[in-house]
Design an enzyme around this catalytic site. Structure first.
Site, PDB file in Angstrom:
ATOM      1  N   HIS A 103       0.723  -1.212  -0.051  1.00  0.00           N
ATOM      2  CA  HIS A 103      -0.094  -0.020   0.021  1.00  0.00           C
ATOM      3  C   HIS A 103       0.724   1.139   0.005  1.00  0.00           C
ATOM      4  O   HIS A 103       0.649   2.285   0.807  1.00  0.00           O
ATOM      5  CB  HIS A 103      -0.962  -0.163   1.146  1.00  0.00           C
ATOM      6  CG  HIS A 103      -2.015  -1.082   1.180  1.00  0.00           C
ATOM      7  ND1 HIS A 103      -2.369  -1.774  -0.024  1.00  0.00           N
ATOM      8  CD2 HIS A 103      -2.730  -1.630   2.218  1.00  0.00           C
ATOM      9  CE1 HIS A 103      -3.553  -2.612   0.180  1.00  0.00           C
ATOM     10  NE2 HIS A 103      -3.531  -2.719   1.611  1.00  0.00           N
ATOM     11  N   HIS A 172     -10.024   2.092   0.922  1.00  0.00           N
ATOM     12  CA  HIS A 172     -10.061   1.022   2.012  1.00  0.00           C
ATOM     13  C   HIS A 172     -10.900   0.873   2.992  1.00  0.00           C
ATOM     14  O   HIS A 172     -10.733   0.525   4.196  1.00  0.00           O
ATOM     15  CB  HIS A 172      -8.466   0.768   2.589  1.00  0.00           C
ATOM     16  CG  HIS A 172      -7.948  -0.590   2.685  1.00  0.00           C
ATOM     17  ND1 HIS A 172      -8.601  -1.459   3.664  1.00  0.00           N
ATOM     18  CD2 HIS A 172      -7.091  -1.360   2.289  1.00  0.00           C
ATOM     19  CE1 HIS A 172      -8.077  -2.641   3.743  1.00  0.00           C
ATOM     20  NE2 HIS A 172      -6.871  -2.360   2.785  1.00  0.00           N
ATOM     21  N   GLU A 303     -11.878  -3.692  -2.705  1.00  0.00           N
ATOM     22  CA  GLU A 303     -10.874  -2.382  -3.100  1.00  0.00           C
ATOM     23  C   GLU A 303     -10.788  -2.678  -4.597  1.00  0.00           C
ATOM     24  O   GLU A 303     -10.177  -3.251  -5.044  1.00  0.00           O
ATOM     25  CB  GLU A 303      -9.520  -2.613  -2.351  1.00  0.00           C
ATOM     26  CG  GLU A 303      -9.543  -2.873  -0.789  1.00  0.00           C
ATOM     27  CD  GLU A 303      -8.484  -3.670  -0.332  1.00  0.00           C
ATOM     28  OE1 GLU A 303      -7.373  -3.538  -0.735  1.00  0.00           O
ATOM     29  OE2 GLU A 303      -8.569  -4.529   0.488  1.00  0.00           O
TER      30      GLU A 303
HETATM   31  C1  GAL Z   1      -5.572  -5.208   2.396  1.00  0.00           C
HETATM   32  C2  GAL Z   1      -4.455  -6.457   2.009  1.00  0.00           C
HETATM   33  C3  GAL Z   1      -4.301  -7.180   3.154  1.00  0.00           C
HETATM   34  C4  GAL Z   1      -3.969  -6.568   4.318  1.00  0.00           C
HETATM   35  C5  GAL Z   1      -4.804  -4.942   4.396  1.00  0.00           C
HETATM   36  C6  GAL Z   1      -4.229  -4.161   5.377  1.00  0.00           C
HETATM   37  O1  GAL Z   1      -5.714  -4.446   0.966  1.00  0.00           O
HETATM   38  O2  GAL Z   1      -4.960  -7.212   0.839  1.00  0.00           O
HETATM   39  O3  GAL Z   1      -3.690  -8.312   2.880  1.00  0.00           O
HETATM   40  O4  GAL Z   1      -2.693  -6.002   4.137  1.00  0.00           O
HETATM   41  O5  GAL Z   1      -5.077  -4.551   3.134  1.00  0.00           O
HETATM   42  O6  GAL Z   1      -4.565  -4.494   6.687  1.00  0.00           O
END
Ligand code: GAL
Length: 343
Positions: A103, A172, A303
């Site tokens: 991210h 998110h 997402e």
């Molecule tokens: C999501 C990801 C997960 C985790 C989460 C944040 O987008 O797919 O594996 O990292 O974000 O905690």
């Protein structure tokens, strides 16, 4: 649309909170990471409730690493080995997730303060991600608009760059249409015949898997919890659903329903797919609104984005943004009540 602006200061950061409201929905957003703090909608009994996870205290957003409600960028998802090559140059990113980049790196867009301008029906956030930020190339100029149109929340992403780079933006939010408890009894439809598999680190590896006869098949609406604990190598990697679904079509690509409240959310987008994440890493430690300590599977994220790790797995990576081109993504969240209208 009516709105109110509230001003706060935390850790020497000026953070604004904007409350936007029309006849159908109320949405609370923050200039920190364009975070959507709350979405209030009615249920079939007329109760108004918040359908996403969030915090009462703004400074909790500065401390948590679960990206709750925030924009993630410059590049959503995991980039394998925290490196990529573009125009024959190798870029090294922060290893913030088991040797990979998650991210956007150490300080992603979720932790940046955006400036903004109010629109007639929403808000236009702006952030300039400087050349070299988190080691990504190019000055990336980003606008994120949230607009309220009747019973829909529309998220529009526009980005331009002065040098070739990679970009993959999403929001998110963690949805729980009941506003409390487990999400396993929600019903979910995802119009996707394939997922992309994850490797042992949770990085998308580009391998398509047909969802037929697997726990990943949501083409017909089914309970989120129906197959989540089946023995399955991919489910084991994510400790639940944490995978990229490749949409067959993008209109009403995802429909989430809570049979108890009657709330329904339909998601349409021009993005090619979405990461379905059943909040598997929430561990009961974060204290959210309403004294709710968020546990695994008490919410889910949809997402909408390009395939994570595309820079390593696609022949012509869909996440490359060339100088002179414009990145444009739109996701529409429509809130309804089964058997009734939102009012
Ligand atoms: C999501 C990801 C997960 C985790 C989460 C944040 O987008 O797919 O594996 O990292 O974000 O905690």
């Amino acid at each position: 649309m009516e709105y109110e602006i509230l001003k706060y200061q935390y850790a020497n950061k000026d953070i604004d909170v904007i409350v936007m409201q029309n006849m159908h929905i109320k949405v609370v957003v923050s200039s920190l990471g364009c975070t959507i703090i709350s979405i209030f909608t009615n249920d079939k009994y007329g109760n108004n409730d918040d359908v996403i996870l969030g915090f009462d205290e703004l400074d909790t957003y500065l401390q948590q690493d679960k990206y709750i409600g925030a924009i993630v960028g410059r590049c959503a998802g995991r980039i394998k080995n925290a490196t990529f090559t573009l125009n024959e140059k190798e870029y090294h990113l922060a290893k913030n997730n088991a040797g990979n980049t998650l991210h956007g790196g150490n300080v992603g867009f979720n932790q940046k303060i955006f400036t903004y301008a109010m629109l007639e029906d929403g808000i236009d956030f702006h952030y300039l991600s400087k050349d070299g930020e988190e080691n990504f190339p190019g000055n990336l100029d980003v606008h994120i608009k949230y607009r309220l149109v009747d019973n829909t929340l529309i998220a529009e992403y526009v980005a331009t760059t002065d040098a070739d780079t990679i970009v993959n933006l999403t929001n998110h939010m963690y949805f729980n249409l009941q506003g409390k408890g487990s999400v396993l009894d929600h019903e979910l439809m995802i119009d996707a015949s394939n997922i992309i598999c994850s490797d042992a680190d949770g990085c998308a590896n580009g391998v398509l898997q047909d969802v037929s006869n697997t726990p990943f098949d949501f083409r017909k609406s089914k309970r989120v919890g129906k197959d989540i604990d089946e023995e399955n190598e991919q489910l084991a990697i994510g400790s639940g659903y944490d995978h990229y679904y490749v949409f067959d079509r993008s209109e009403r690509a995802v429909v989430l329903k809570d049979p108890i409240s009657g709330r329904v959310m339909e998601v349409s987008t021009n993005q090619k797919g979405c990461q379905l994440y059943t909040a598997n890493f929430l561990d009961g430690k974060l204290k959210g609104k309403k004294n709710w300590y968020f546990k695994a599977r008490e919410a889910l994220c949809i997402e909408t984005q390009a395939a994570p790790n595309a820079i390593h797995t696609e022949v012509e990576p869909s996440t490359i943004l060339l100088k002179g081109n414009t990145y444009q993504a739109t996701t529409v969240y429509e809130f309804k009540i089964e058997g009734g209208e939102v009012d």
